[in-house]
Design an enzyme around this catalytic site. Structure first.
Site, mmCIF file in Angstrom:
data_model
loop_
_atom_site.group_PDB
_atom_site.id
_atom_site.type_symbol
_atom_site.label_atom_id
_atom_site.label_comp_id
_atom_site.label_asym_id
_atom_site.label_seq_id
_atom_site.Cartn_x
_atom_site.Cartn_y
_atom_site.Cartn_z
ATOM 1 N N TYR A 141 121.180 -4.220 122.261
ATOM 2 C CA TYR A 141 120.760 -3.040 121.507
ATOM 3 C C TYR A 141 121.763 -1.893 121.607
ATOM 4 C CZ TYR A 141 116.187 -5.302 121.070
ATOM 5 O OH TYR A 141 115.183 -6.176 120.779
ATOM 6 N N LYS A 189 119.475 -16.713 129.856
ATOM 7 C CA LYS A 189 119.883 -17.879 129.064
ATOM 8 C C LYS A 189 121.207 -18.341 129.657
ATOM 9 C CE LYS A 189 119.362 -20.643 125.492
ATOM 10 N NZ LYS A 189 118.419 -21.771 125.586
ATOM 11 N N ASP A 221 113.845 -19.502 126.657
ATOM 12 C CA ASP A 221 113.080 -20.355 125.745
ATOM 13 C C ASP A 221 111.911 -21.031 126.460
ATOM 14 O OD1 ASP A 221 115.178 -21.506 127.084
ATOM 15 O OD2 ASP A 221 115.742 -22.902 125.516
ATOM 16 N N ASP A 245 111.923 -7.335 125.227
ATOM 17 C CA ASP A 245 111.272 -6.801 124.035
ATOM 18 C C ASP A 245 110.356 -7.881 123.448
ATOM 19 O OD1 ASP A 245 110.623 -5.230 121.915
ATOM 20 O OD2 ASP A 245 112.600 -5.223 120.982
ATOM 21 N N ASP A 249 105.908 -8.459 124.240
ATOM 22 C CA ASP A 249 104.975 -8.470 123.107
ATOM 23 C C ASP A 249 104.209 -9.792 123.052
ATOM 24 O OD1 ASP A 249 105.484 -5.939 122.238
ATOM 25 O OD2 ASP A 249 106.022 -6.515 120.195
#
Ligand code: NAD
Length: 369
Positions: A141, A189, A221, A245, A249
Site C-alpha cells: 500500500y 507467502k 493461502d 486487510d 475481513d
C-alpha cells in the site's frame, strides 16, 4: 488515572454509536474514580460542512494533544461528487497517517449468543477469539515505485519491508500474546516472495525474546482456508498490510455482524480507536445502529491506553451478558429466536451500562466482605 480522549464522532451513525461508547467510558470513570476528559472534534462530512476541510487543523491539534483518539465513522453521500482528497473519507486517511500507528488490532470474537448470525456452523465458530495484529504503514500500500502507465498498459506496485518495520510490529503481537493464550501465528507467502522470507526470518528471531509464546508460520493461502475450517486454533495472528486487510475481513464473518467489530491502531504518537463499520447512511438517525462495536472499542481504549484490563474485560462481559439476556439491535435479529427483544441504539447502550454497573458493584461488595 487521568486520560484525555479526543472524541471525533463524524457522520451518519458515528455520533449515535460514539455517544453510547463514551457513556460507558464515563460510567467506568465514575465507578472507578478515574478522571477521563472528553473533548469533541470535527472530522469527515460534518467537518467539511462547518470548516471546508475533512480534517481541520484544530482537530489534528486536538488529536495530537490527547492520550487517545476515539473516532465514530465518516462518510456522507452528499459529498460523493467531490474528488477523493476532498471527501469525508480523506479525513480518516489523513488522521491515521498523522497519528502514525503501525499496528492495527482487530479482534474477531464469536459470541455463543450470536452463533445463528454467522454463516459458519456453530460448532466451527464456538469459542473463537482471535486478535489480528496487522502491519499498517508498509508493504504494497505504501511501497515505491508505484505507477500506472495507461499508454503502455503496464502498472507497478512494490511490496517492501525493512527488518525494523517487521521487528516493531512482531513485538506488539508477541507482547499481546503473552497476556492471552500465548500463541502467535505469523502469516506470509515465504514460498514465493522474498519480502515474506525476510518477514518469516525476522519474526522467528523476535520470537526468541518471548519463550512463553508459541510461534507458528502459515502461508496466506492456507491461512484463508484454516480461518474458515478451524478458526478456534488461532490466538494472535500477525500479518503484513495487504494480507491482514483481507484476512481480518474474512475472519469478521465469524462474529456475524459488522456492528460488533472494534479496532485500535497503536504504536504511533497517539492511539486511534474506531469501530470497523462505516457511517451506514441507510440507517442513520433511525435508532437502528448497533453500538456494541463502538462499546467494545471503548474497552480497547481502556486496555491499550489506560491499562485498565479489569475494566476492559468488565465491558466485554457486560456486552456478553446483555446478549445472553436476549437483547438484540436490528442487525443482530437475523437468525435469532422470536423471544429476543429488538432494542434501539440508546436502549442497547443503557443495557450495557446497567450490566456493567451491576458487575462492578458486585465486585466491590465482594472485596468489602
Ligand atoms: P457501512 O459499514 O457504513 O455499512 C455497510 C452495511 O452495514 C449497511 O447496510 C449498514 O446499515 C450496516 N451497518 C454498518 N454498521 C452498522 C451498525 N453499527 N449497526 C447496524 N448496521 C450497521 O459501509 P458502506 O455502506 O460501504 O459505507 C457507508 C459510508 O461509510 C461510505 O461513505 C464509506 O466511505 C464510509 N466508511 C467509513 C468507514 C470509517 O469511517 N471507518 C469505514 C467504512 C466505510
Amino acid at each position: 488515572m487521568k486520560l484525555r480522549i479526543a472524541v471525533l464522532a463524524g457522520d451518519g451513525i458515528g455520533p449515535e454509536v460514539t455517544n453510547e461508547a463514551t457513556g460507558i467510558l464515563r460510567a467506568v470513570a465514575e465507578l472507578g474514580g478515574h478522571d477521563f476528559v472528553f473533548t469533541p472534534g470535527l472530522i469527515g462530512g460534518i467537518a467539511i460542512t462547518e470548516t471546508g476541510s475533512p480534517l481541520p487543523a484544530a482537530t489534528l491539534e486536538l488529536a495530537l494533544d490527547s492520550d487517545a483518539v476515539f473516532l465514530g465513522a465518516v462518510g456522507d453521500n452528499k459529498f460523493a461528487a467531490l474528488s477523493p482528497d476532498k471527501r469525508p473519507e480523506a479525513g480518516l486517511l489523513q488522521i491515521r497517517q498523522a497519528l502514525g500507528g503501525f499496528a492495527n488490532l482487530r479482534p474477531s470474537v464469536a459470541y455463543a449468543e450470536l452463533a445463528g448470525n454467522s454463516p459458519l456452523r456453530p460448532e466451527v465458530t464456538e469459542g473463537v477469539d482471535i486478535l489480528f495484529v496487522r502491519e499498517l504503514l508498509g508493504g504494497l500500500y505504501f511501497g515505491a515505485p508505484r505507477w500506472w502507465d495507461r499508454d503502455s498498459g503496464e502498472s507497478v506496485n512494490t511490496m517492501r519491508y525493512t527488518k525494523g518495520e517487521v521487528v516493531r510490529v512482531a513485538r506488539v503481537a508477541f507482547s499481546l500474546a503473552e497476556k492471552r493464550r500465548k500463541k502467535v501465528t505469523s502469516v506470509d507467502k515465504a514460498n514465493v516472495l522474498e519480502v515474506s522470507q525476510l518477514w518469516r526470518a525476522t519474526v522467528t528471531e523476535v520470537a526468541r525474546d518471548y519463550p512463553d509464546v508459541t510461534l507458528e508460520h502459515q502461508l496466506v493461502d492456507s491461512m484463508a482456508m484454516h480461518l474458515m475450517n478451524i478458526p478456534r486454533n488461532f490466538d494472535v495472528v500477525l500479518t503484513e498490510n495487504l494480507f491482514g486487510d483481507i484476512l481480518s475481513d474474512e475472519a469478521a464473518v465469524i462474529t456475524g455482524s459488522l456492528g460488533m467489530l472494534p479496532s485500535a491502531t497503536i504504536g504511533g504518537a497517539v492511539n486511534l480507536y474506531e469501530p470497523v463499520h462505516g457511517s451506514a447512511p441507510d440507517i442513520a438517525g433511525t435508532g437502528k445502529a448497533n453500538p456494541l462495536g463502538a462499546i467494545l472499542t471503548a474497552a480497547m481504549v481502556l486496555r491499550h491506553s489506560a491499562h485498565l484490563e479489569a475494566e476492559a474485560a468488565a465491558i466485554e462481559h457486560a456486552v456478553q451478558h446483555v446478549l445472553a439476556a436476549g437483547h438484540r439491535t436490528a442487525d443482530l435479529a437475523r437468525g435469532s429466536d422470536p423471544t429476543h427483544a429488538i432494542v434501539s441504539t440508546s436502549q442497547m447502550g443503557k443495557l450495557v451500562h446497567q450490566a456493567l454497573t451491576e458487575a462492578i458493584d458486585r465486585r466491590q461488595s465482594m472485596h468489602a466482605v
